[in-house]
Design a protein around this motif. Sequence first.
Motif, PDB file in Angstrom:
ATOM      1  N   ARG A   7       0.812  -1.217   0.000  1.00 43.13           N
ATOM      2  CA  ARG A   7       0.000   0.000   0.000  1.00 43.13           C
ATOM      3  C   ARG A   7       0.848   1.271   0.000  1.00 43.13           C
ATOM      4  O   ARG A   7       0.473   2.264  -0.635  1.00 43.13           O
ATOM      5  N   ILE A   8       2.002   1.271   0.688  1.00 44.58           N
ATOM      6  CA  ILE A   8       2.784   2.498   0.755  1.00 44.58           C
ATOM      7  C   ILE A   8       3.263   2.923  -0.630  1.00 44.58           C
ATOM      8  O   ILE A   8       3.374   4.123  -0.922  1.00 44.58           O
ATOM      9  N   VAL A   9       3.513   1.983  -1.506  1.00 48.68           N
ATOM     10  CA  VAL A   9       3.925   2.328  -2.865  1.00 48.68           C
ATOM     11  C   VAL A   9       2.813   3.097  -3.573  1.00 48.68           C
ATOM     12  O   VAL A   9       3.066   4.114  -4.249  1.00 48.68           O
ATOM     13  N   GLU A  10       1.588   2.629  -3.416  1.00 45.43           N
ATOM     14  CA  GLU A  10       0.455   3.326  -4.033  1.00 45.43           C
ATOM     15  C   GLU A  10       0.241   4.699  -3.400  1.00 45.43           C
ATOM     16  O   GLU A  10      -0.127   5.662  -4.082  1.00 45.43           O
ATOM     17  N   MET A  11       0.463   4.796  -2.079  1.00 41.14           N
ATOM     18  CA  MET A  11       0.324   6.093  -1.410  1.00 41.14           C
ATOM     19  C   MET A  11       1.289   7.119  -1.976  1.00 41.14           C
ATOM     20  O   MET A  11       0.947   8.298  -2.129  1.00 41.14           O
ATOM     21  N   VAL A  12       2.490   6.679  -2.303  1.00 45.09           N
ATOM     22  CA  VAL A  12       3.478   7.588  -2.914  1.00 45.09           C
ATOM     23  C   VAL A  12       2.976   8.064  -4.270  1.00 45.09           C
ATOM     24  O   VAL A  12       3.041   9.257  -4.593  1.00 45.09           O
ATOM     25  N   LYS A  13       2.469   7.148  -5.049  1.00 43.15           N
ATOM     26  CA  LYS A  13       1.959   7.519  -6.378  1.00 43.15           C
ATOM     27  C   LYS A  13       0.775   8.475  -6.278  1.00 43.15           C
ATOM     28  O   LYS A  13       0.593   9.348  -7.126  1.00 43.15           O
ATOM     29  N   GLU A  14      -0.035   8.308  -5.202  1.00 48.89           N
ATOM     30  CA  GLU A  14      -1.208   9.172  -5.002  1.00 48.89           C
ATOM     31  C   GLU A  14      -0.863  10.468  -4.269  1.00 48.89           C
ATOM     32  O   GLU A  14      -1.724  11.339  -4.129  1.00 48.89           O
ATOM     33  N   ASP A  15       0.377  10.578  -3.783  1.00 50.69           N
ATOM     34  CA  ASP A  15       0.807  11.708  -2.958  1.00 50.69           C
ATOM     35  C   ASP A  15      -0.087  11.868  -1.728  1.00 50.69           C
ATOM     36  O   ASP A  15      -0.448  12.979  -1.338  1.00 50.69           O
ATOM     37  N   LEU A  16      -0.423  10.743  -1.093  1.00 45.02           N
ATOM     38  CA  LEU A  16      -1.247  10.752   0.111  1.00 45.02           C
ATOM     39  C   LEU A  16      -0.315  10.903   1.312  1.00 45.02           C
ATOM     40  O   LEU A  16       0.094   9.941   1.945  1.00 45.02           O
ATOM     41  N   THR A  17       0.027  12.151   1.616  1.00 42.54           N
ATOM     42  CA  THR A  17       0.988  12.433   2.681  1.00 42.54           C
ATOM     43  C   THR A  17       0.321  12.327   4.052  1.00 42.54           C
ATOM     44  O   THR A  17      -0.905  12.354   4.182  1.00 42.54           O
ATOM     45  N   ILE A  18       1.150  12.257   5.080  1.00 44.95           N
ATOM     46  CA  ILE A  18       0.638  12.056   6.433  1.00 44.95           C
ATOM     47  C   ILE A  18      -0.221  13.227   6.901  1.00 44.95           C
ATOM     48  O   ILE A  18      -1.186  13.046   7.645  1.00 44.95           O
ATOM     49  N   SER A  19       0.090  14.443   6.450  1.00 45.35           N
ATOM     50  CA  SER A  19      -0.702  15.601   6.881  1.00 45.35           C
ATOM     51  C   SER A  19      -2.118  15.577   6.313  1.00 45.35           C
ATOM     52  O   SER A  19      -3.026  16.192   6.878  1.00 45.35           O
ATOM     53  N   LYS A  20      -2.323  14.875   5.197  1.00 41.51           N
ATOM     54  CA  LYS A  20      -3.667  14.764   4.633  1.00 41.51           C
ATOM     55  C   LYS A  20      -4.537  13.808   5.444  1.00 41.51           C
ATOM     56  O   LYS A  20      -5.766  13.821   5.330  1.00 41.51           O
TER      57      LYS A  20
END
Length: 575
Positions: free
Chosen positions: A241-254
């Motif tokens: 999942r973390i790989v997809e989060m990087v691609k989505e730019d789903l940062t921790i502040s969001k």
Amino acid sequence: MKKDKKRYRSQEWFDAADDKTAFIHRSWLRNQGLPNDQFDGRPVIGICNTWSELTPCNAHLREFAEHVKKGVLEAGGYPLEFPVMSMGESLMRPTAMLFRNLGSMDTEESIRANPLDGIVLLTGCDKTTPATVMGAASVDLPTIVVPGGPMLNGKYKGERIGSGTFLWNIKDKVSNEGYTKDDLMEAEGCSARSDGHCMTMGTASTMACMVESLGLTLPGAAAIPAVDSRKKLLARNSGRRIVEMVKEDLTISKILTKKAFENAIKINAAIGGSTNFIIHLKAIAGRVGVDLDLKEFDSLGSNIPLLVNLMPSGKFLMEDFFDAGGLPVVIKTMKEHLHNDAITVNGNQIGENNDRAACYNEEVIAQVNKPFKEASGIAVLYGNLCENGAIIKPSAATPELMVHRGRAIVFETVEDYHTQVDDPDLDIDENSVIVLKGAGPVGYPGMPEVANVDLPEKILKKGIKDMVRISDGRMSGTAFGTVILHVSPESAVGGTLAVVETGDMIELNVPERRLHLDISEEELIKRKAAWTPSEPALKRGYVKMYTDHVQQAHLGADLNFLNGKSGSGIPRDSH
């Protein structure tokens, strides 16, 4: 592999405009046998590991990292594991809390200084979870947490033994139940019978539930036992999942929005979570710039029903909680109280994630209309004894002591307490109020878990199991009792607690949220004018930096120069 169109942060290292610089960064990694296409623009995932043999709760995380790596590789990422300072609650002196902020700095600077696009945090023991989350939040990259998981249930003489909780009963067991040294030796092994952290709803389990309720884990992560194969699957899926989060730019502040923090406060109340939750959540909020007032822990959480029947507030343990359905059941049951649209690491809303959760044991997880207690959570007290606040956990306290007036018996330090408490000539009875000074962030230093001091032997022999205790320190999440904690300002910086004297009358009124030292204002001013601070124990290194810059408990005890995220900007290159 086809290069992604998006340019990732790591490419500033591996695909630099300066060929010499890129050569240096790539070539030294080649000694690990990497192929040419390893640097073709795929997301680089940092696996931040708090593994250490000095942290028994986290001693299995080295294996977990391998499962995360498999997931990252399967999703097309490039995993790089790195260590950060690990804080073992059971071994570190003077207290692991002293080093939480140092661990957060280690995490923050390790992430920022290296070619990383996304982060997986491997956590377990109490302080390793908030420390790594604080550090990652300051950098603000896509981040996912993999909690290490609780131990299997402890059992001795046919009864459940909660790691930590049993500890606070030892004095009573020896005094009143005839426990021998052999009994205690056998109980040691029974209370820690597998890999993992405390299996009570102590601070470690509370922290695991905190990150799940904040949306920083995949659904159901908190309660899976450390040795359950499903925990390994969670680690692998988190790597994917973390790989997809990087691609989505789903940062921790969001993810760490005000809604997420409010959800966490309410869920912590429903599970009967540790009081340490407050000081850690406040610190995390400070790192992302979310305004979170101490009073909100009371206004949002104090009327939430207690739904989870776990030690120290109940009788079951984390393995039972998992078998009953775990935190997803609580989140679903609590949906009318929560912001169900808060986003989580899998990209879905928290309500959506847990909508199909089912409860398999209502002795462990109650329905919201039939709770174990009508109101739980944390009560925040104010008064001349705690101008900036103090806290108490009513679900772990004695109801008859919620309104109490008693004579103060003062111990200036923890050492003073140990020297005097069992002296048969100590002028104390069950109506007295035990006051422990010198246990706050500056005073100890580090704010240890000593506030729930044992009762004097002569009180225990009367069959009394609880008394009102007041301190500027913390208590273990595995502990219980009518204990007022986190008194702010603390005694070491001249708070009113510093000038309390044996014989003073103290009034506690939890329903009215009041804690009062019953002396005149003139006498209080006189005592404060005569008070002088003690010399600090250490005057060098990190401890000096800590005591010079640590904030008070009501602000989260973070270092004052670490508030607010500083971002993931690329540091200057020296090559």
